[in-house]
Design an enzyme around this catalytic site. Structure first.
Site, PDB file in Angstrom:
ATOM      1  N   GLU A   1      57.982  20.967  42.360  1.00 28.63           N
ATOM      2  CA  GLU A   1      56.701  20.362  42.533  1.00 28.63           C
ATOM      3  C   GLU A   1      56.859  19.461  43.059  1.00 28.63           C
ATOM      4  O   GLU A   1      55.514  19.166  44.107  1.00 28.63           O
ATOM      5  CB  GLU A   1      55.895  20.954  41.601  1.00 28.63           C
ATOM      6  CG  GLU A   1      56.232  22.605  41.599  1.00 28.63           C
ATOM      7  CD  GLU A   1      56.608  23.242  40.075  1.00 28.63           C
ATOM      8  OE1 GLU A   1      56.586  24.612  40.022  1.00 28.63           O
ATOM      9  OE2 GLU A   1      57.855  22.329  39.962  1.00 28.63           O
TER      10      GLU A   1
ATOM     11  N   GLU B   1      60.312  28.723  36.179  1.00 27.66           N
ATOM     12  CA  GLU B   1      58.936  29.763  35.012  1.00 27.66           C
ATOM     13  C   GLU B   1      58.711  30.601  34.802  1.00 27.66           C
ATOM     14  O   GLU B   1      58.682  30.976  33.406  1.00 27.66           O
ATOM     15  CB  GLU B   1      57.307  29.065  35.901  1.00 27.66           C
ATOM     16  CG  GLU B   1      57.321  27.398  35.883  1.00 27.66           C
ATOM     17  CD  GLU B   1      56.379  26.789  36.506  1.00 27.66           C
ATOM     18  OE1 GLU B   1      55.903  25.817  36.192  1.00 27.66           O
ATOM     19  OE2 GLU B   1      56.263  27.490  37.569  1.00 27.66           O
TER      20      GLU B   1
END
Length: 258
Positions: A132, A112
């Site tokens: 995640e 990210e």
């Protein structure tokens, strides 16, 4: 310190320095990174930034799961907007060009952060992923909303729903990366990109980044008419005159950022 930071010759260099933790981001590291982006944003002398991780194993493995913040997932999600989106992954106010030097794994928040940069140069040994969901978390730092806008939707969905890691060569094919380079040539390639950025007018670069960032969801005609302070500053700058004059005089322009 968990982050090395320096500014030299108009270039800010930021290195996440936690190689024993695969450059994972704990609370202290995240806080320092946010301070650094604030510093760069406020410094008119900075014309380019390079973000990387220490060592050759990882750019960043994302959030350090051993770091207990005491926050629930919802608290964390709400904190991103409550703190003004100061993280590079979702930051809207930084107009300096930022290069991600991806030297190894870029997972979760690491990917990210890379997506929050303008240019991504990766070693051929780098791998990318958003794992995640495998630990009951979500890619909250922009992954769910940014990745499907940068690469084909189904590729992004497959990455997020399986947690699979993708090699640099495949991410390049999907358009996420600007270049994939042999690991021992990575620094030389970064230097070439930095040199090209420094050869361009700094106000022009700021205007380009601001316009692209602010008009992505607009129609072409609305985007063309959209006025940003950076656009007007570049159009009316002394550098705009200097660039043309230097071209006519067959010399390198001397940028003043004015």
């Amino acid at each position: 310190m968990s982050v090395d930071f320096s500014i030299r010759d108009h270039v800010a260099r930021i290195t996440i320095d936690r190689p024993d933790r695969m450059n994972a981001i704990d609370t202290a590291t995240q806080s320092r990174l946010e301070e650094i982006w604030d510093e760069i944003e406020a410094d008119p002398d900075v014309r380019c930034a390079v973000l990387t991780g220490s060592g050759d194993r990882a750019f960043s493995a994302g959030a350090d799961l051993k770091d207990d913040t005491g926050m629930s997932g919802e608290d964390y999600w709400r904190s991103l907007s409550d703190t003004g989106f100061r993280r590079i992954s979702v930051r809207q106010s930084l107009n300096v060009p930022v290069i991600a030097r991806v030297n190894g794994l870029a997972l979760g928040g690491g990917l990210e952060m890379a997506m929050g940069c303008d240019i991504i140069i990766a070693a051929d040994t780098a791998r990318f992923g958003l794992p995640e969901a495998k630990v009951g978390r979500l890619p909250l730092d922009g992954g769910m909303v940014i990745l499907p806008r940068l690469i084909p939707r189904n590729i992004a969905m497959g990455m997020m729903m399986t947690g699979r890691m993708m090699p640099a060569q495949e991410m390049e094919r999907h358009g996420l990366l600007n270049a994939v380079i042999p690991a021992d040539e990575l620094d030389a390639e970064i230097d070439r990109w930095v040199a090209d950025i420094l050869a361009a007018a700094p106000l022009s670069l700021k205007a380009i980044k601001a316009v692209v960032r602010n008009t992505g969801e607009m129609s072409v005609h609305d985007a063309y008419r959209h006025e940003t302070p950076e656009l007007i500053a570049a159009l009316n700058s002394e550098d705009a005159e200097e660039g043309v004059l230097a071209f006519r005089e067959k010399r390198a322009p001397v940028w003043r950022g004015k």
